[in-house]
Design a protein around this motif. Structure first.
Motif, PDB file in Angstrom:
ATOM      1  N   GLY A 192     -42.334  96.764 -30.622  1.00  0.00           N
ATOM      2  CA  GLY A 192     -43.725  96.753 -30.185  1.00  0.00           C
ATOM      3  C   GLY A 192     -44.471  97.989 -30.643  1.00  0.00           C
ATOM      4  O   GLY A 192     -45.629  97.910 -31.068  1.00  0.00           O
TER       5      GLY A 192
ATOM      6  N   GLU B 224     -48.908  87.535 -34.102  1.00  0.00           N
ATOM      7  CA  GLU B 224     -49.404  88.628 -33.285  1.00  0.00           C
ATOM      8  C   GLU B 224     -50.847  89.000 -33.615  1.00  0.00           C
ATOM      9  O   GLU B 224     -51.609  89.413 -32.731  1.00  0.00           O
ATOM     10  CB  GLU B 224     -48.494  89.846 -33.433  1.00  0.00           C
TER      11      GLU B 224
ATOM     12  N   TYR C 242     -53.087  97.751 -35.173  1.00  0.00           N
ATOM     13  CA  TYR C 242     -52.059  96.777 -35.549  1.00  0.00           C
ATOM     14  C   TYR C 242     -51.914  96.846 -37.069  1.00  0.00           C
ATOM     15  O   TYR C 242     -52.701  96.251 -37.801  1.00  0.00           O
ATOM     16  CB  TYR C 242     -52.469  95.370 -35.092  1.00  0.00           C
TER      17      TYR C 242
ATOM     18  N   SER D  69     -40.967  91.032 -34.893  1.00  0.00           N
ATOM     19  CA  SER D  69     -41.790  90.867 -33.698  1.00  0.00           C
ATOM     20  C   SER D  69     -41.300  89.694 -32.855  1.00  0.00           C
ATOM     21  O   SER D  69     -41.277  89.755 -31.619  1.00  0.00           O
ATOM     22  CB  SER D  69     -43.250  90.659 -34.104  1.00  0.00           C
ATOM     23  N   SER D  70     -40.865  88.617 -33.530  1.00  0.00           N
ATOM     24  CA  SER D  70     -40.393  87.434 -32.805  1.00  0.00           C
ATOM     25  C   SER D  70     -39.076  87.683 -32.081  1.00  0.00           C
ATOM     26  O   SER D  70     -38.699  86.917 -31.197  1.00  0.00           O
ATOM     27  CB  SER D  70     -40.226  86.260 -33.771  1.00  0.00           C
TER      28      SER D  70
ATOM     29  N   ASN E 241     -53.214  87.244 -31.458  1.00  0.00           N
ATOM     30  CA  ASN E 241     -53.249  87.839 -30.119  1.00  0.00           C
ATOM     31  C   ASN E 241     -54.050  89.137 -30.096  1.00  0.00           C
ATOM     32  O   ASN E 241     -54.649  89.487 -29.076  1.00  0.00           O
ATOM     33  CB  ASN E 241     -51.825  88.119 -29.636  1.00  0.00           C
ATOM     34  N   GLN E 242     -54.049  89.860 -31.222  1.00  0.00           N
ATOM     35  CA  GLN E 242     -54.689  91.165 -31.272  1.00  0.00           C
ATOM     36  C   GLN E 242     -56.188  91.098 -31.569  1.00  0.00           C
ATOM     37  O   GLN E 242     -56.918  92.044 -31.284  1.00  0.00           O
ATOM     38  CB  GLN E 242     -54.014  92.037 -32.341  1.00  0.00           C
TER      39      GLN E 242
END
Length: 521
Positions: free
Chosen positions: A457, A127, A151, A430-431, A130-131
């Protein structure tokens, strides 16, 4: 940590004085280890066939993880959150150079981050990638990492063995490939012989405390039997890892006075996932009966031979936010039977399998056919559940088909492991939101699945510690009460070596082998 002390063993390399001089000098110079495969091309940003233990020998992160979730300096000496969590500023360690002589500075850090972002789709599982919105060099000693939003696990994921580690910009090609494996770490790759060995030499210009050892030779040995024979004959000095030796062989070495053995604290969870979206485990009473009907203590005692502690929760208590006082229901065959009776599952006279509404209480337990440990656990689970009227069909398949079932949800129960430190709990949870993961498929039938995903999330962006802890409490308690997992044991790293090697510490992550600390006091 469990450690069996040898009666006359001396600490550190003082023990070498009792050995023939030539042997002692050889141990000081080189340690021989083994691994099932070669180390790979050792690209710091990429995955298989790169081996994580070797990537960590060459490449370093900005910050490092220690057990319990604490973050300590590595290539960064200080850091601070900016813009309410939307950016992080790192002060870089001065005077660090890559093994080719190139300085490690903000420009080098930015070049590596940009190389990872240039292959963002490859790293979408993480993640943080992605962030990340971008990286900038404030000055040669300061780098700023911009995020799309707050995050909280950013530092944890910067500590991972890949992909956010640093190769020399001189070796980094425009297409993201590397010309050579050149890092800042305590080791350099000196030689690779395909199918035979990898040789690592000490980085004599290392910025930190240099290893005591000068060389680590890693022989390629594909199975645990070959590894055990090599250890007994003196061809290798050390075994280290979760499954480098089977439990029976490890116990044999533990009883042999010629060797020192040790077991690490929990580093992850071995579990079964129960499919809440598939008959008959879509019924909570069935999942609860399974939780009571499997003798976890017997699995640990008779199959794992007490080399792993029994697990009652999804994560061990030595991970962040997980020490919640949750307990698994005690093994109680009578209570499990009563629970199924109350839920309307009847055992016909003379029959062995319960049924309700014309359907039998039967399910598939899927495992990798070549995995002897999964098979043994599966057979024990099958026997336990048969005693309460649940029929379990063991489905052993090749790895590709097995992972396909994890993605598609075509299973009743299926084996799984958590990811260990520093992924647990945040990255593993998260997965759970990704349909391609077994955890998503197992949870898909829960009435509160959408709320679980929403809260996962949300927790990742909470910067207030107390609020974050409460969200994790709700999430972990809900999954626990819904009995969607049957935790079997907390897997551990295990080490076997001769006493003359001195102290062999454990790494803080499952994949780290701290060769650089072997032989220190």
């Amino acid at each position: 940590m469990l450690r069996r002390s040898m009666l006359h063993a001396m600490s550190g390399f003082a023990a070498l004085a009792a050995l023939p001089p030539a042997f002692g000098q050889n141990v000081r110079r080189r340690l021989t280890f083994s691994w099932p495969t070669n180390a790979g091309p050792l690209h710091p940003h990429l995955y298989s066939p790169n081996q994580m233990y070797a990537q960590s020998m060459l490449y370093e992160p900005l910050v490092r993880y220690v057990e319990g979730g604490k973050i300590l300096p590595a290539l960064a000496t200080a850091w601070e959150m900016e813009e309410d969590g939307r950016a992080w500023r790192f002060t870089l360690r001065p005077g660090v150079r890559f093994t080719d002589g190139t300085p490690f500075d903000a420009a080098a850090a930015v070049a590596n981050v940009n190389a990872v972002l240039g292959n963002r789709a490859r790293h979408a599982w993480l993640e943080l990638v992605n962030q990340i919105d971008g990286a900038e060099a404030i000055d040669p000693g300061t780098v700023r990492l911009r995020l799309k939003g707050p995050y909280y696990p950013a530092l944890l994921e910067l500590a991972l063995p890949r992909p956010l580690r640093f190769v020399s910009p001189a070796a980094l090609r425009p297409d993201g490939s590397i010309a050579a494996p050149v890092g800042t770490g305590p080791w350099v790759l000196a030689e690779t012989a395909h199918g035979q060995h990898d040789r690592f030499r000490r980085n004599e210009q290392y910025w930190g405390e240099k290893p005591v050892l000068e060389e680590v030779l890693v022989r390629v040995l594909g199975d645990s039997n070959a590894r055990a024979l090599a250890l007994e004959s003196g061809e290798i000095d050390l075994t280290y890892g979760t499954d480098q030796l089977d439990a029976d062989t490890f116990r044999r070495f533990a009883a042999d006075p010629r060797f020192t053995t040790a077991i690490s604290p929990p580093i992850g969870t071995r579990m079964l996932a129960l499919n809440s979206a598939r008959f008959p485990t879509d019924e909570l009473a069935v999942r609860e009966a399974i939780a009571q009907g499997i003798d976890r203590a017997a699995l640990v005692r008779h199959i794992l031979l007490d080399t792993e502690p029994a697990a009652e929760t999804l994560f061990a208590r030595n991970f962040p936010y997980t020490d919640l006082g949750l307990r698994a229901p005690a093994f109680d065959r009578a209570a499990a039977t009563a629970r199924l009776d109350a839920a309307g599952w009847r055992l016909p006279a003379g029959g062995r399998v319960r049924s309700k509404g014309g359907k039998e209480l039967a399910l598939d337990l899927c495992f990798i056919g070549a995995d002897a440990l999964q098979k043994a656990i599966g057979e024990a689970v099958q026997g336990d559940l048969a005693r309460i009227g649940i029929a379990v069909r063991l489905v052993g398949e090749d790895a590709s088909t097995y992972y396909g079932r994890q993605r598609s949800g075509e299973f009743g129960m299926i084996f799984g492991d958590s990811w260990g430190a520093p992924y647990d709990p945040h990255a593993f949870m998260s997965s759970m939101r990704a349909p391609s993961h077994a955890d998503y498929q197992a949870q898909r039938g829960l009435p509160m699945k959408s709320e679980i995903d929403r809260r996962i999330g949300a927790v990742l962006s909470i910067t207030e510690e107390a609020r974050r802890a409460e969200e994790y409490r709700w999430l972990l308690t809900t999954l626990h009460e819904q009995a969607v997992y049957f935790p079997v044991s907390f897997f551990t790293n295990k080490v076997v070596h001769r006493p003359a090697l001195g102290r062999v510490p454990f790494g803080d992550m499952r994949t780290d082998i701290p060769f650089d600390r072997i032989g220190r006091g």
